[in-house]
Design a protein around this motif. Structure first.
Motif, PDB file in Angstrom:
ATOM      1  N   LEU A  63       4.275   5.649  -5.318  1.00  0.00           N
ATOM      2  CA  LEU A  63       4.508   5.550  -6.761  1.00  0.00           C
ATOM      3  C   LEU A  63       3.494   6.364  -7.552  1.00  0.00           C
ATOM      4  CD1 LEU A  63       6.504   4.178  -8.662  1.00  0.00           C
ATOM      5  CD2 LEU A  63       4.936   2.261  -8.832  1.00  0.00           C
ATOM      6  N   THR A  64       2.277   6.470  -7.054  1.00  0.00           N
ATOM      7  CA  THR A  64       1.255   7.246  -7.759  1.00  0.00           C
ATOM      8  C   THR A  64       1.241   8.713  -7.342  1.00  0.00           C
ATOM      9  OG1 THR A  64      -0.403   6.622  -6.118  1.00  0.00           O
ATOM     10  CG2 THR A  64      -0.248   5.256  -8.094  1.00  0.00           C
ATOM     11  N   PHE A 100      13.011   8.244  -6.355  1.00  0.00           N
ATOM     12  CA  PHE A 100      12.981   7.235  -7.401  1.00  0.00           C
ATOM     13  C   PHE A 100      11.619   7.226  -8.105  1.00  0.00           C
ATOM     14  CE2 PHE A 100      11.583   2.860  -8.334  1.00  0.00           C
ATOM     15  CZ  PHE A 100      12.494   2.504  -9.323  1.00  0.00           C
ATOM     16  N   SER A 101      10.542   7.331  -7.335  1.00  0.00           N
ATOM     17  CA  SER A 101       9.195   7.292  -7.898  1.00  0.00           C
ATOM     18  C   SER A 101       8.935   8.474  -8.825  1.00  0.00           C
ATOM     19  CB  SER A 101       8.148   7.269  -6.783  1.00  0.00           C
ATOM     20  OG  SER A 101       8.245   6.072  -6.058  1.00  0.00           O
ATOM     21  N   GLY A 102       9.461   9.635  -8.477  1.00  0.00           N
ATOM     22  CA  GLY A 102       9.306  10.789  -9.359  1.00  0.00           C
ATOM     23  C   GLY A 102       9.977  10.567 -10.699  1.00  0.00           C
ATOM     24  N   ILE A 103      11.158   9.990 -10.666  1.00  0.00           N
ATOM     25  CA  ILE A 103      11.881   9.704 -11.908  1.00  0.00           C
ATOM     26  C   ILE A 103      11.171   8.607 -12.697  1.00  0.00           C
ATOM     27  CG2 ILE A 103      14.042   8.779 -12.834  1.00  0.00           C
ATOM     28  CD1 ILE A 103      15.410  10.213 -10.428  1.00  0.00           C
ATOM     29  N   VAL A 104      10.665   7.599 -11.995  1.00  0.00           N
ATOM     30  CA  VAL A 104       9.943   6.510 -12.661  1.00  0.00           C
ATOM     31  C   VAL A 104       8.688   7.042 -13.338  1.00  0.00           C
ATOM     32  CG1 VAL A 104       8.563   4.425 -12.207  1.00  0.00           C
ATOM     33  CG2 VAL A 104      10.856   4.618 -11.306  1.00  0.00           C
ATOM     34  N   LEU A 132       0.834  -1.210   0.000  1.00  0.00           N
ATOM     35  CA  LEU A 132       0.000   0.000   0.000  1.00  0.00           C
ATOM     36  C   LEU A 132       0.864   1.253   0.000  1.00  0.00           C
ATOM     37  CD1 LEU A 132      -2.725   1.429   0.212  1.00  0.00           C
ATOM     38  CD2 LEU A 132      -2.567   1.145   2.701  1.00  0.00           C
ATOM     39  N   ASN A 133       1.873   1.309   0.855  1.00  0.00           N
ATOM     40  CA  ASN A 133       2.760   2.470   0.887  1.00  0.00           C
ATOM     41  C   ASN A 133       3.484   2.653  -0.434  1.00  0.00           C
ATOM     42  OD1 ASN A 133       2.783   4.131   3.253  1.00  0.00           O
ATOM     43  ND2 ASN A 133       3.416   2.333   4.396  1.00  0.00           N
ATOM     44  N   ALA A 134       3.997   1.562  -0.989  1.00  0.00           N
ATOM     45  CA  ALA A 134       4.714   1.651  -2.264  1.00  0.00           C
ATOM     46  C   ALA A 134       3.797   2.158  -3.375  1.00  0.00           C
ATOM     47  CB  ALA A 134       5.301   0.290  -2.628  1.00  0.00           C
ATOM     48  N   ALA A 135       2.575   1.648  -3.409  1.00  0.00           N
ATOM     49  CA  ALA A 135       1.630   2.077  -4.440  1.00  0.00           C
ATOM     50  C   ALA A 135       1.256   3.545  -4.273  1.00  0.00           C
ATOM     51  CB  ALA A 135       0.379   1.202  -4.401  1.00  0.00           C
TER      52      ALA A 135
END
Length: 119
Positions: A60-61, A84-88, A54-57
């Motif tokens: 990431l969003t 990392f999530s911003g770059i992804v 849940l935290n990762a999702a």
């Protein structure tokens, strides 16, 4: 992967296949990123697997964390995972939009030269 600007415009079938492959590549990036985030929140944040997912999702969003990190290792992981999530996110947008952007620019270039369009 794409035709050169002096080559004719790719057919709609080729274009649709490119969109499909871009979608698959983006899906792979999402799965790998979610897996990395889930693992990191579980190990470093000491969360259960479902809470870690849940935290990762949510990160990431771009919605933000659900559980506050209690350990320094968890806080450091969350910091780097957010970056990392911003770059992804930017990478996924580039992968998804590349075929459409290329087709638009290619068609625009061909129209400037008066070349016939096939597609």
């Amino acid at each position: 992967m794409f035709e050169h600007n002096r080559q004719p415009l790719a057919s709609r079938t080729v274009f649709i296949l490119r969109i499909f492959y871009s979608f698959l590549m983006t899906l792979a990036v999402i799965v790998l990123s979610l897996g990395l985030g889930t693992w990191g929140y579980h190990i470093f944040g000491e969360l259960g697997w479902v809470d870690a997912l849940l935290n990762a999702a949510m990160i990431l969003t771009g919605m933000g964390p659900v559980n506050p990190m209690q350990t320094d290792a968890g806080k450091l992981f969350a910091t780097f995972y957010c970056l990392f999530s911003g770059i992804v996110f930017l990478t996924m947008m580039a992968i998804m939009l590349a075929p459409a952007y290329h087709r638009f620019m290619h068609r625009f270039h061909l129209e400037d030269e008066g070349a016939p369009l096939d597609g």
